[in-house]
Design a protein around this motif. Sequence first.
Motif, short mmCIF file in Angstrom:
data_model
loop_
_atom_site.label_atom_id
_atom_site.label_comp_id
_atom_site.label_asym_id
_atom_site.label_seq_id
_atom_site.Cartn_x
_atom_site.Cartn_y
_atom_site.Cartn_z
N LYS A 173 0.86 -1.19 0.00
CA LYS A 173 0.00 0.00 0.00
C LYS A 173 0.89 1.23 0.00
O LYS A 173 1.77 1.37 0.86
CB LYS A 173 -0.90 0.03 1.24
CG LYS A 173 -2.14 -0.81 1.11
CD LYS A 173 -3.12 -0.51 2.24
CE LYS A 173 -4.36 -1.38 2.11
NZ LYS A 173 -5.26 -1.24 3.28
N ARG B 17 -8.17 -8.65 3.97
CA ARG B 17 -7.14 -7.67 4.36
C ARG B 17 -7.73 -6.57 5.25
O ARG B 17 -7.01 -5.97 6.05
CB ARG B 17 -6.48 -7.08 3.10
CG ARG B 17 -5.29 -6.18 3.43
CD ARG B 17 -4.48 -5.83 2.20
NE ARG B 17 -3.38 -4.95 2.55
CZ ARG B 17 -2.36 -4.68 1.77
NH1 ARG B 17 -2.28 -5.22 0.57
NH2 ARG B 17 -1.40 -3.86 2.17
N LEU C 9 -7.16 -6.07 8.97
CA LEU C 9 -6.05 -5.27 9.52
C LEU C 9 -6.52 -3.90 10.00
O LEU C 9 -5.78 -3.17 10.63
CB LEU C 9 -4.93 -5.11 8.48
CG LEU C 9 -4.26 -6.40 8.00
CD1 LEU C 9 -3.23 -6.10 6.92
CD2 LEU C 9 -3.58 -7.11 9.17
#
Length: 349
Positions: free
Chosen positions: A142, A234, A237
């Motif tokens: 990211k 994801r 997270l």
Amino acid sequence: MEIIKVNASKEYEVVIGSGILSELGERCASLLGKGRAVIVTDSNVKEYWLDETKKSLQLAGIQTSVFVFPAGEESKSKETLFELIEFMAENRLTRSDFAVALGGGVTGDMTGLAASLYLRGIPFVQVPTTLLAAVDSSVGGKTAVNLKAGKNLMGAFYQPELVLCDTRTLDTLSDEIFADGMAEVIKYGVIFDRELFDRVKGGNVKSDIEKIIARCVELKRDVVARDEFDKGDRQLLNFGHTMAHSIEKCSNFEISHGSAVAIGMVIAAKASAKLGWSDEDCTAEIMNANKNNNLPTECGFAPNDLADVALSDKKRTGGTINFVVPEVMGRCVLKKIPVETLYKIAECK
Ligand code: GLY
């Protein structure tokens, strides 16, 4: 030394160990050839780790140039991003050359984005120097800078070629910055791994930090392999992060990201127990882990203010959001909730 292989749209290694900055040059040369490297770092990290980084690259036959920007979140801007890209162009970097992000999350996120844009993509290497960057932002691809409307709003998924974490860099961090990273470590424990949580809940982690970072990276590697582009798993997270973003904003960013995440995890755990989403109330354990790792457990903001800010972030009412809650210690789930439920969640502060 620990080596973890990440298998996303690109395969790469995360290498963690004490004293391994001297290996950076050879590792880059064997992966990327002896091109030129632009080292990107901030005005704080430069004082501690720039010379060693440069020397390692130069000894491996890699020419270096250095882009230094003022330390701080304000630099994570489109202005600094464009200065960096112009710097790459002035130095006539080609696609055979690469960028090295030497620093924390701001440096890594911005360098990655610049690398993804310049010449439609040049390789880049992450050298995280904060615990938060080591366990989270340097891994998984990211990249972003902030816009006026909010944090990380302009970015890309762009994986590095290598992540090299020399754990000596953590010795130069203040206690507060180290604690910031511990919030993310505790987060991994609560989401995925009771054993990791048990290992860190008492604090005093420094003697075991290499193994702890490696475990966090393994957990992140696994979730990124399942969902690189953040459409499902994801998002786990983000545990603690919805309320954390509100807390950061309500404090005018006086409360650090890690401290806000620490408080956000407590709120989410309390809400999960109160609203009947959990099999086990994890609140007390998370609060103790926070305290033992120099992290806060509460904030003074009014629940309505926290929910209002969270809602304005979502820019809508009447919809749903994914909110992460613990079911038991070591297992979190994504709950699709009406955005208005954020008011009930914020009441749990
Ligand atoms: N920092 C959260 C993620 O990489 O998805």
